[in-house]
Design an enzyme around this catalytic site. Structure first.
Site, PDB file in Angstrom:
ATOM      1  N   CYS A 103     -10.285 -20.378  36.707  1.00 19.37           N
ATOM      2  CA  CYS A 103      -9.658 -20.171  35.402  1.00 19.37           C
ATOM      3  C   CYS A 103     -10.714 -20.209  34.294  1.00 19.37           C
ATOM      4  O   CYS A 103     -11.820 -20.703  34.479  1.00 19.37           O
ATOM      5  CB  CYS A 103      -8.601 -21.237  35.141  1.00 19.37           C
ATOM      6  SG  CYS A 103      -7.105 -21.045  36.143  1.00 19.37           S
ATOM      7  N   HIS A 114      -6.885 -21.038  29.428  1.00 15.62           N
ATOM      8  CA  HIS A 114      -6.143 -22.212  28.972  1.00 15.62           C
ATOM      9  C   HIS A 114      -7.058 -23.220  28.299  1.00 15.62           C
ATOM     10  O   HIS A 114      -8.289 -23.104  28.335  1.00 15.62           O
ATOM     11  CB  HIS A 114      -5.403 -22.873  30.147  1.00 15.62           C
ATOM     12  CG  HIS A 114      -6.303 -23.368  31.249  1.00 15.62           C
ATOM     13  ND1 HIS A 114      -7.019 -24.542  31.173  1.00 15.62           N
ATOM     14  CD2 HIS A 114      -6.598 -22.837  32.467  1.00 15.62           C
ATOM     15  CE1 HIS A 114      -7.704 -24.731  32.278  1.00 15.62           C
ATOM     16  NE2 HIS A 114      -7.483 -23.702  33.086  1.00 15.62           N
TER      17      HIS A 114
END
Length: 212
Positions: free
Chosen positions: A84, A68
């Site tokens: 992440c 992301h």
């Protein structure tokens, strides 16, 4: 990538879903840390400029892990996330438009990268995730990778420069200087023969067959 205690999982997975302007639902651990700091812990952060997921998010088959954007681009490339994979806004925007669901993803730990361009070898070294010394094993790994990428071309490399790149793994792409091969030495047959004759005595007919 993931900070200590929140390692990004390694291995094969795939993209499962793409979300534009995602909302962020902080996990319970994040909310507890916020409370411990005396801060308000929202149950959800809507798609706003300071959303930690940025403008685009790609969900992975590893449950709870995403590729992301971010509202803190200064942390890109550092061990700063909870596992992440963060990307610069322009990079996630480009990737988001070109990667459909079901795309295979292989997350690897490869601190040394090598390649060839226009006959010149290049090396890129990053700080390894685990604390270790960049010794002979890393040097041999880099040499092996360069050999695999050279299309069979043989070239002597500046080992001192290569070792310097491994000792300071700052992610810069460095061209490794080739070492010129020494000029071949052509022996002077007459002088070599003369020196042998002189060593054996230098007398005419010394090597002739004796009379019987």
């Amino acid at each position: 990538m993931g900070r200590d205690g929140f390692d990004t999982p390694l291995g094969n997975t795939e993209t499962t879903m793409r979300i534009e302007n995602p909302a962020w639902y902080p996990p319970e651990s994040v909310r507890q840390e916020a409370v411990a700091r005396g801060e308000e812990a929202p149950a959800v952060v809507p798609p706003v400029p300071d959303n930690p997921l940025g403008d685009d998010a790609i969900l992975l088959g590893f449950d709870g892990y995403l590729i992301h954007g971010t509202n803190r681009p200064d942390g890109i490339g550092m061990r700063a996330s909870r596992g992440c994979i963060r990307m610069f806004p322009e990079d996630i925007e480009s990737l988001f438009a070109r990667v459909p669901g079901g795309t295979q993803v292989n997350i690897i730990d490869q601190p040394i990268k090598t390649g060839w361009h226009a006959g010149m070898p290049y090396v890129q070294a990053y700080q390894p995730l685990e604390v270790q010394e960049n010794g002979m094993a890393q040097l041999l790994e880099a040499l092996m990778l360069l050999g695999q990428s050279a299309d069979g071309e043989s070239m002597a490399l500046d080992y001192q420069q290569l070792r310097g790149v491994l000792d300071v793994p700052d992610g810069q792409v460095i061209a490794i200087r080739p070492v010129p091969e020494p000029e071949p030495v052509v022996a002077d047959t007459e002088s070599e023969t003369g020196s042998i004759n002189e060593h054996l005595g230098g007398q005419q007919g010394f090597l002739e067959a004796p009379e019987v």
